[in-house]
Design a protein around this motif. Structure first.
Motif, PDB file in Angstrom:
ATOM      1  N   ILE A 557       0.852  -1.190   0.000  1.00  0.00           N
ATOM      2  CA  ILE A 557       0.000   0.000   0.000  1.00  0.00           C
ATOM      3  C   ILE A 557       0.886   1.237   0.000  1.00  0.00           C
ATOM      4  CG2 ILE A 557      -1.822   1.253   1.221  1.00  0.00           C
ATOM      5  CD1 ILE A 557      -2.636  -1.384   2.516  1.00  0.00           C
ATOM      6  N   ASN A 559       0.612   4.753   0.856  1.00  0.00           N
ATOM      7  CA  ASN A 559      -0.236   5.714   1.555  1.00  0.00           C
ATOM      8  C   ASN A 559       0.230   7.133   1.235  1.00  0.00           C
ATOM      9  OD1 ASN A 559      -2.312   6.487   3.142  1.00  0.00           O
ATOM     10  ND2 ASN A 559      -1.527   5.598   5.034  1.00  0.00           N
ATOM     11  N   ALA A 573      -7.265   3.437   5.181  1.00  0.00           N
ATOM     12  CA  ALA A 573      -6.646   2.185   4.754  1.00  0.00           C
ATOM     13  C   ALA A 573      -6.986   1.075   5.747  1.00  0.00           C
ATOM     14  CB  ALA A 573      -5.132   2.350   4.641  1.00  0.00           C
TER      15      ALA A 573
END
Length: 900
Positions: A557, A559, A573
């Motif tokens: 991920i 971010n 998330a």
């Protein structure tokens, strides 16, 4: 000449078929009204499928009070309904997760157009069915003609009933099979009278309203025509692929607006695009007044835009106040063949009437077919304008008054100096121009125009300081002055608007170019994703989360980080949000905020599709009731396409590299096997022959000793060969870890001389080391192997009794080791290849045993691993010099260990 199918078209069709084969197949039982027997036919088909050995499950059947239909449920597995409480009522809904967990081969789900209860994953049942199809499950379902989106207006005009539950045309068009369930209208009405469709009260109500013979006949005609069009379209597609028949490429354009009747225009355009198999574009012309639309109009525009998207239109946006001109120019540049536009009925004006939008578009595009869809609303007597609050800016007001004051002062100076009135008028017009340029909107320019006339009359005409005037000619002066000021103000505002539009277009073009350039410069996948994240934020001004996908799962991920280094809240998330992402990956569709699937999510998730699967998912964090404007959507789509292309290009390059590496490994393996199988034969034959001779003959001791030495030499050669093979294999796989430590060069050379060919005693070996305490930072085992291989190579190509010299000296921070012989030498051509794998010098060899060409290649790999270089050159007058460099270690280094 025979028309042959286009290979590209055939390949595309094969790829489409392969993609479809991965998904489940949808069969729709299609009817023109309730009660024609759709559910009955579906259940009957399910029994036939079960008899054929297919795993069939009934997912959901609408609870009709029809005994014959319900009786067909016997013998079929029925999934339990999902009970959902809503406003105190318990609703029974289709259990999507239960169906996915059960995963039958075929599932029956009634009522395709049904709206799900609030809180379920999807708003509409057709979205549930799409998820089942993506999971590879075949689906049987039912739908009536009035539920097809593009037919909604036609059905409403016939039945006077607007159906709210509608299905996008793509669902109907993409179905593998559509079976028309038909019955005569008279028979359907008999069934209704007998209570086989509705209960008595409902039946009577239906007969008085919807179930009128004229309605049923018209609906039946529409259903039959829709089915026939589907068959005709399939026939045409097959013709195109089989014989490459020429067909016209139609391009249909529909104009978007906030008018309530625009939805009807869009549906009409969609039907026409479908009938002509045409490209379908929906165009929105953004004007200055677009930003001032009321909330109701904005919602209506968004609704119409979403409808156009659902019906398969490509959304485009252009800018300009002259709407007909923008429509005509776009149509000409884009190759539009038909324009669909709506028109509201209005009373004609007798004076000062101008051409309507439709008339102007027809005038500007004489070569394009124009289709006008009239509004069925009552005639509007006059255009109603929405009164809006005029935003008065304090700063703009001060600017206006200051410039007017300046114009008055300059005018008084000119008046006292005796200049003519025309000069003073020019000053005021200049003031109006400055005011229009420095302020926002038309209000200040209009006020300045009026104020200029009043001030000129008040201060510069006789009688002064009065609004009266003696000279009748001043009236003309005032009119011309007012007109000039207003025209100047209007033109200035238009120029400002066009400049702003140009700036917006230039900015968006710059964003696309910058994104393309930065993505092109990215070296790896992480750089591509971070670049995409940065460019999307720059454009949307919304935090972006990107999920890297591998094997249909979230790999990592990315971010979003703000300029201060902080990240967005973890709630964006969370596990719930990841669940939405996983659904997006699995179904290859958008989900989350601003979509019909899991709209309660905190972000809108857009899958980046590759050739076969989802490469990444972009999450756009959306605020409450926040949407992406239509003008931004087209640019967003372009940026997403760029990002998808960049990631796919990177993946393809990586696949190509892996393929080349695999091919190289295969080539290496093949060469190694070929060389080993050929070159091991000589020493093994020699060992076998010598051993057999010793066993079968009574040789004297000298002969036995000679044969034994031959066996020893050949076995040592084989041991060295195997050691080289193992070392090459470890280096090739990257499994060798260097254990370096400071070592004396002299000790390394002495160690190597103890393990070289026993024939070294037949040569005059001289060691010349400039410094007795010369240290190098090396892995001793590997460097000893290098020395053995180079010395053995010198023995192999040098006459017995000649000199082999080993020179060691320093050059800067490097230690140089050279092995010098007086052999046959190496040609320039062979010097370029001598360190390549499997290279051997053919001919002119003293040693009859052939080598694999691994020794010097292994030396190069080991020296390179130590950060050094290996080289070869001729020794004059004859012979060869093979040398290499290593890192020098200072004597006072703390790492030095002179112990054993």
């Amino acid at each position: 000449m025979e028309n042959r199918p286009n290979p590209d078209d055939l390949l595309r069709k094969i790829n489409e078929n392969e993609e479809k084969n991965k998904k489940g197949k949808l069969k729709i039982f299609f009817g023109y009204a309730a009660g024609v027997g759709k559910t009955y036919a579906m259940l009957d088909a399910a029994h036939s499928a079960k008899k054929a050995g297919i795993d069939v499950v009934v997912g959901y059947i609408e609870p009709h009070a029809r005994p014959e239909t319900l009786a067909l449920l016997n013998g079929l597995e029925v999934l339990r309904n999902l009970e959902v409480e809503y406003k105190g009522i318990v609703l029974k809904e289709f259990d999507l997760d239960g169906a996915l967990k059960r995963k039958p081969e075929l599932i029956l789900v009634d009522e395709l157009a049904h709206t799900n209860a609030h809180g379920l994953r999807h708003k509409k049942r057709y979205s549930d069915i799409e998820e089942l199809l993506n999971a590879g499950i075949d689906v049987y379902t039912t739908v009536n003609v009035q539920h097809i989106e593009s037919l909604n207006d036609i059905v409403a005009s016939i039945t006077h009933v607007v159906v709210n539950e509608r299905v996008p045309d793509r669902i109907f068009n993409d179905a593998s099979q559509v079976e028309l369930i038909d019955i005569e209208p008279s028979d359907l009405m008999k069934r209704l009278n007998l209570g086989k469709i509705y209960k008595n009260e409902q039946a009577k109500k239906a007969l008085d309203n919807f179930f009128i013979r004229e309605n049923l006949v018209a609906l039946r005609e529409i259903a039959l025509r829709e089915t026939a069009d589907r068959v005709n379209k399939e026939v045409n597609i097959n013709k195109i692929y089989s014989k490459n028949i020429y067909h016209t490429n139609e391009h249909i354009l529909v104009c978007l607006s906030s008018a309530p009747s625009n939805a009807r225009v869009i549906r009409a355009a969609a039907r026409m695009a479908d009938a002509f198999s045409a490209k379908f574009t929906a165009l929105f012309v953004e004007t200055k007044s677009s930003k001032d639309l009321g909330e109701k109009n904005i919602q209506s525009l968004r609704k119409n835009l979403k409808l156009a998207e659902e019906l398969g239109a490509n959304i485009e946006t252009v800018y300009g106040d002259d709407v007909p001109y923008q429509v005509s120019e776009y149509s000409k540049l884009s190759g539009v063949s038909k324009i669909i536009i709506g028109r509201t009925k209005r009373r004609k004006k007798f004076l000062l009437s101008k051409l309507s939008y439709v008339d102007r578009i027809m005038e500007l595009t004489p070569d394009i077919d124009i289709y006008v869809i009239p509004d069925n609303e009552n005639t509007i007597d006059r255009r109603k304008y929405e009164m809006k609050f005029m935003n008065i800016s304090v700063s703009d007001t001060i600017k206006t008054l200051s410039i007017l004051l300046g114009a008055v002062i300059i005018g008084l100076i000119l008046y006292n100096l005796g200049f003519s009135e025309s000069n003073i008028i020019t000053v005021f017009i200049l003031g109006v121009l400055l005011i229009s340029n420095k302020t926002s909107g038309y209000i200040y320019g209009g006020f300045a125009s009026l104020a200029s006339v009043v001030l000129f009359n008040l201060l510069y005409t006789d009688p002064r300081f009065s609004l009266n005037f003696y000279n009748p000619g001043y009236l003309v002066t005032f009119v011309i002055m007012m007109t000039s000021a207003l025209v100047t103000s209007t033109l200035t505002n238009k120029v400002k608007y066009q400049a702003n539009v140009s700036a917006v277009i230039a900015n968006r073009t710059n964003i696309l170019l910058e994104a393309s350039r930065d993505l092109e410069r990215s070296d790896n996948l992480s750089d591509i994703i971070l670049t995409a994240q940065r460019q999307l934020y720059k454009f949307l001004k919304k935090p972006i989360i990107i999920y890297q996908v591998e094997n249909e799962d979230i790999k990592s991920i990315y971010n979003y980080k703000y300029d201060d280094g902080s990240e967005i809240d973890r709630e964006y998330a969370s596990e719930d949000e990841k669940g939405v992402v996983l659904w997006t990956i699995k179904n290859k569709k958008r989900a989350g905020a601003n979509t019909d699937t899991i709209p309660g999510a905190k972000a809108m998730y857009i899958p980046l599709l590759g050739q076969e699967n989802v490469m990444a998912v972009i999450g756009i964090v959306m605020g409450e009731n926040e949407v992406i404007d239509s003008s931004e959507k087209s640019l967003l789509e372009a940026m997403i396409s760029q990002i998808s292309f960049a990631i796919e290009k990177y993946n393809l390059n990586e696949s190509k590299k892996n393929a080349l590496m695999q091919a190289e490994n295969e080539r290496f393996r093949a060469n190694l096997l070929r060389a080993v199988s050929h070159d091991l034969r000589t020493p093994l034959t020699s060992i076998s022959g010598s051993a057999s001779s010793i066993l079968n003959n009574n040789f004297d001791e000298e002969t036995k000793r000679k044969l034994t030495l031959d066996i020893y030499d050949d076995s040592i050669w084989l041991i060295n060969l195997v050691e080289n093979l193992l070392s090459v294999s470890r280096l090739d796989n990257g499994n060798v870890k260097l254990n370096t430590e400071p070592q004396l060069v002299e000790e390394i050379i002495n160690e190597a001389l103890q393990h070289v060919n026993r024939k070294i005693s037949d040569y005059d070996v001289k060691i010349n080391i400039k410094d007795d305490l010369l240290l190098v930072d090396v892995d001793v085992r590997l460097i000893v192997q290098v020395m053995i291989n180079i010395i053995d190579n010198a023995i192999k190509y040098t006459e017995i009794g000649t000199e082999i010299r080993i020179d060691v000296f320093t050059k800067g921070k490097k230690v140089i080791v050279e092995v010098i012989d007086n052999g046959i030498g190496i040609s320039k051509q062979n010097q370029e290849c001598i360190f390549d794998m499997f290279f051997t010098i053919k001919g002119n060899k003293v040693d009859s045993r052939r080598g694999l060409g691994l020794g010097l290649a292994l030396c190069k790999s080991i020296i390179n691993a130590h950060g050094g270089e290996i080289y070869v050159r001729n020794n004059y007058p004859h012979g060869t010099v093979i040398g290499f460099t290593l890192s020098k270690v200072e004597v006072n280094n703390e790492r030095i260990n002179f112990g054993n």
